[in-house]
Design a protein around this motif. Structure first.
Motif, mmCIF file in Angstrom:
data_model
loop_
_atom_site.group_PDB
_atom_site.id
_atom_site.type_symbol
_atom_site.label_atom_id
_atom_site.label_comp_id
_atom_site.label_asym_id
_atom_site.label_seq_id
_atom_site.Cartn_x
_atom_site.Cartn_y
_atom_site.Cartn_z
ATOM 1 N N LYS A 1 0.817 -1.212 0.000
ATOM 2 C CA LYS A 1 0.000 0.000 0.000
ATOM 3 C C LYS A 1 0.855 1.268 0.000
ATOM 4 O O LYS A 1 0.326 2.371 0.086
ATOM 5 N N THR A 2 2.155 1.123 -0.093
ATOM 6 C CA THR A 2 3.078 2.255 -0.061
ATOM 7 C C THR A 2 3.738 2.432 -1.423
ATOM 8 O O THR A 2 3.595 1.586 -2.313
ATOM 9 N N THR A 3 4.481 3.512 -1.576
ATOM 10 C CA THR A 3 5.253 3.747 -2.796
ATOM 11 C C THR A 3 6.652 4.200 -2.405
ATOM 12 O O THR A 3 6.915 4.551 -1.248
ATOM 13 N N GLY A 4 7.543 4.213 -3.377
ATOM 14 C CA GLY A 4 8.902 4.665 -3.119
ATOM 15 C C GLY A 4 9.780 3.559 -2.562
ATOM 16 O O GLY A 4 9.374 2.405 -2.439
ATOM 17 N N VAL A 5 10.996 3.946 -2.213
ATOM 18 C CA VAL A 5 11.970 2.998 -1.686
ATOM 19 C C VAL A 5 11.789 2.858 -0.183
ATOM 20 O O VAL A 5 11.734 3.845 0.542
ATOM 21 N N ILE A 6 11.681 1.614 0.277
ATOM 22 C CA ILE A 6 11.553 1.329 1.707
ATOM 23 C C ILE A 6 12.520 0.215 2.063
ATOM 24 O O ILE A 6 12.554 -0.822 1.391
ATOM 25 N N LEU A 7 13.309 0.428 3.104
ATOM 26 C CA LEU A 7 14.147 -0.624 3.655
ATOM 27 C C LEU A 7 13.461 -1.163 4.887
ATOM 28 O O LEU A 7 13.100 -0.408 5.797
ATOM 29 N N ALA A 8 13.239 -2.456 4.914
ATOM 30 C CA ALA A 8 12.463 -3.078 5.983
ATOM 31 C C ALA A 8 13.136 -2.911 7.334
ATOM 32 O O ALA A 8 14.351 -3.026 7.470
ATOM 33 N N ASP A 9 12.305 -2.611 8.343
ATOM 34 C CA ASP A 9 12.766 -2.536 9.723
ATOM 35 C C ASP A 9 11.702 -3.179 10.606
ATOM 36 O O ASP A 9 10.821 -3.877 10.110
ATOM 37 N N GLN A 10 11.777 -2.927 11.900
ATOM 38 C CA GLN A 10 10.845 -3.578 12.821
ATOM 39 C C GLN A 10 9.401 -3.125 12.626
ATOM 40 O O GLN A 10 8.468 -3.747 13.144
ATOM 41 N N GLU A 11 9.194 -2.049 11.881
ATOM 42 C CA GLU A 11 7.837 -1.580 11.580
ATOM 43 C C GLU A 11 7.298 -2.195 10.294
ATOM 44 O O GLU A 11 6.175 -1.905 9.891
ATOM 45 N N ALA A 12 8.073 -3.041 9.656
ATOM 46 C CA ALA A 12 7.673 -3.613 8.365
ATOM 47 C C ALA A 12 6.460 -4.524 8.520
ATOM 48 O O ALA A 12 6.253 -5.158 9.556
ATOM 49 N N SER A 13 5.670 -4.570 7.463
ATOM 50 C CA SER A 13 4.501 -5.450 7.409
ATOM 51 C C SER A 13 4.248 -5.807 5.957
ATOM 52 O O SER A 13 4.833 -5.210 5.038
ATOM 53 N N ALA A 14 3.366 -6.769 5.742
ATOM 54 C CA ALA A 14 3.004 -7.135 4.368
ATOM 55 C C ALA A 14 2.340 -5.965 3.658
ATOM 56 O O ALA A 14 2.437 -5.830 2.436
ATOM 57 N N GLN A 15 1.678 -5.092 4.427
ATOM 58 C CA GLN A 15 0.988 -3.946 3.834
ATOM 59 C C GLN A 15 1.965 -2.894 3.310
ATOM 60 O O GLN A 15 1.711 -2.271 2.282
ATOM 61 N N ASN A 16 3.088 -2.693 3.994
ATOM 62 C CA ASN A 16 3.967 -1.604 3.545
ATOM 63 C C ASN A 16 5.165 -2.054 2.713
ATOM 64 O O ASN A 16 5.809 -1.223 2.073
ATOM 65 N N ILE A 17 5.471 -3.357 2.681
ATOM 66 C CA ILE A 17 6.560 -3.788 1.791
ATOM 67 C C ILE A 17 6.145 -4.923 0.855
ATOM 68 O O ILE A 17 6.924 -5.312 -0.018
ATOM 69 N N GLY A 18 4.925 -5.464 1.002
ATOM 70 C CA GLY A 18 4.492 -6.574 0.155
ATOM 71 C C GLY A 18 4.674 -7.904 0.865
ATOM 72 O O GLY A 18 5.532 -8.041 1.740
ATOM 73 N N ASP A 19 3.862 -8.883 0.488
ATOM 74 C CA ASP A 19 3.858 -10.143 1.229
ATOM 75 C C ASP A 19 5.150 -10.943 1.087
ATOM 76 O O ASP A 19 5.692 -11.443 2.078
ATOM 77 N N GLU A 20 5.695 -11.069 -0.130
ATOM 78 C CA GLU A 20 6.892 -11.885 -0.298
ATOM 79 C C GLU A 20 8.137 -11.239 0.313
ATOM 80 O O GLU A 20 8.914 -11.929 0.987
ATOM 81 N N PRO A 21 8.364 -9.917 0.128
ATOM 82 C CA PRO A 21 9.488 -9.299 0.848
ATOM 83 C C PRO A 21 9.345 -9.414 2.362
ATOM 84 O O PRO A 21 10.334 -9.635 3.072
ATOM 85 N N PHE A 22 8.103 -9.301 2.864
ATOM 86 C CA PHE A 22 7.907 -9.424 4.306
ATOM 87 C C PHE A 22 8.171 -10.855 4.761
ATOM 88 O O PHE A 22 8.693 -11.084 5.859
ATOM 89 N N GLN A 23 7.826 -11.822 3.925
ATOM 90 C CA GLN A 23 8.144 -13.214 4.243
ATOM 91 C C GLN A 23 9.657 -13.387 4.391
ATOM 92 O O GLN A 23 10.136 -14.020 5.338
ATOM 93 N N ILE A 24 10.420 -12.838 3.446
ATOM 94 C CA ILE A 24 11.879 -12.937 3.504
ATOM 95 C C ILE A 24 12.413 -12.214 4.736
ATOM 96 O O ILE A 24 13.298 -12.718 5.435
ATOM 97 N N PHE A 25 11.857 -11.034 5.032
ATOM 98 C CA PHE A 25 12.301 -10.274 6.206
ATOM 99 C C PHE A 25 11.996 -11.041 7.486
ATOM 100 O O PHE A 25 12.816 -11.075 8.416
ATOM 101 N N THR A 26 10.825 -11.659 7.542
ATOM 102 C CA THR A 26 10.436 -12.428 8.729
ATOM 103 C C THR A 26 11.384 -13.598 8.968
ATOM 104 O O THR A 26 11.750 -13.897 10.104
ATOM 105 N N LYS A 27 11.805 -14.252 7.887
ATOM 106 C CA LYS A 27 12.651 -15.439 8.014
ATOM 107 C C LYS A 27 14.138 -15.114 8.125
ATOM 108 O O LYS A 27 14.884 -15.812 8.828
ATOM 109 N N TYR A 28 14.586 -14.050 7.431
ATOM 110 C CA TYR A 28 16.021 -13.811 7.317
ATOM 111 C C TYR A 28 16.428 -12.389 7.700
ATOM 112 O O TYR A 28 17.525 -11.947 7.346
ATOM 113 N N GLY A 29 15.573 -11.668 8.408
ATOM 114 C CA GLY A 29 15.850 -10.262 8.720
ATOM 115 C C GLY A 29 17.166 -10.014 9.417
ATOM 116 O O GLY A 29 17.756 -8.937 9.282
#
Length: 355
Positions: free
Chosen positions: A80-108
């Motif tokens: 639901k966001t635009t632009g460049v975002i680097l995932a942090d502890q506030e990351a969610s599937a809504q702000n970075i997408g489901d597959e990137p959030f999956q990777i962040f959840t597993k390998y953050g």
């Protein structure tokens, strides 16, 4: 030929012409591709839909993250966001997408996860914020030619190989089959375990009609791991399951579950489905209708990261939901060849550390 194909043919012809022209402009240099000093590995496909890109990215992470500081970069489809975002502890599937959030959840803790529509703008930001990064994995970027990857891995499924497909809207190809010529390796994904050498030869012959000379064709299946409870409550996974999915194709998953579980019902949503409170009601009703003593809901890790949204907290407490991990499954020869080629591409950029 399907009855409606003649109607779609002019649109497919137009789309094919536009994408061919675009690729030609890149090939002759009228459109510029940027080469970054940092090594970049592209994982992508020619077709729309799921070919196993995320499991392949995770496979590379698991093989190389102990030796290289890795960042992953994707468009972040469905966010639901635009632009460049680097995932942090506030990351969610809504702000970075489901597959990137999956990777962040597993390998953050092992990798940096970034999303951005304009990847050419995202890479400098990754380097600025994480200057020690020495490898970037570009997820679903085979058609993103503004960046010239150092190593391009093209995926195509065993069930629907690109050489039997057509460009949209007649088929699912994003560009003509000749686009495979940009790949340094082609991986046929979702292969059955009993794939014969004769069948492999047939796939190789057809794929090599479109690839550059010497491009290896490799084969990989999917290996499903031990399911785990999304919200740990000490529940036990039995034989009876209700399958919940929001992925492109459930055939391979269902086939893998047959011998191990009793599939009582399947609740299937479209790929990248955004779950709502209404969907939670459907899940609850399905559990009431088909559930019983020892029955659980089994879902994918891709769906799991979306179900962990706070609005589903009550659902997770009341209903036992387990996620099943999936990994790429190469034979030793193909795995070694692919990783040796990736390693070589990194070394050729001046990164001398051996894996």
């Amino acid at each position: 030929m399907r009855p409606f194909e003649p109607v779609l043919y002019p649109f497919a012809l137009l789309y094919d012409g536009i994408t061919r022209l675009r690729n030609k402009l890149f090939d002759i240099g009228s459109k510029r591709s940027v080469v970054f000093e940092i090594p970049t590995v592209v994982v992508g496909n020619l077709a729309l839909g799921g070919t196993g890109k995320t499991p392949m990215v995770e496979f590379i992470i698991e093989r190389l993250s102990q030796h290289y500081e890795i960042a992953t970069l994707s468009r972040g489809y469905g966010r639901k966001t635009t632009g460049v975002i680097l995932a942090d502890q506030e990351a969610s599937a809504q702000n970075i997408g489901d597959e990137p959030f999956q990777i962040f959840t597993k390998y953050g803790e092992k990798v940096h996860v970034a999303v951005g529509e304009q990847r050419i703008m995202a890479i400098p930001q990754i380097i600025m914020e994480h200057p020690s990064t020495d490898l970037i994995l570009l997820d679903d970027a085979f058609q993103h030619r503004y960046i010239k990857g150092d190593f391009n891995i093209l995926l195509t499924t065993f069930q629907k190989p690109f050489f039997e497909d057509k460009v949209v809207p007649l088929g699912t190809l994003r560009e003509h089959r000749k686009g495979a010529g940009r790949a340094q390796a082609v991986v046929v994904t979702k292969c059955p375990k009993d794939l014969s050498e004769e069948k492999k030869k047939w796939y190789k012959e057809n794929i090599k009609k479109y690839t550059a000379p010497g491009t290896p064709v490799l084969f990989a299946g999917l290996k499903y791991g031990e399911p785990y409870e999304i919200q740990p409550n000490g529940r036990v996974l039995g034989k009876d399951v209700i399958l919940l999915t929001g992925i492109a194709d459930t055939k391979v998953l269902k086939e893998s579950l047959k011998g191990q579980y009793n599939l009582k019902h399947a609740l299937e949503f479209a790929d990248h489905h955004k779950y709502t409170e209404e969907d939670a009601g459907k899940i609850s009703k399905a559990f009431q209708a088909y559930g019983g003593e020892g029955t659980v809901i089994l879902t994918t890790e891709k769906d799991m990261v979306k179900l962990k949204d706070r609005k589903f907290a009550q659902l997770l407490e009341e209903i036992p939901i387990f996620a099943i991990p999936v990994k790429v499954d190469f034979d030793h020869k193909d795995e070694t060849l692919l990783m040796d080629m990736v390693q070589k591409s990194i070394i050729e950029k001046g990164y001398k550390r051996e894996v």
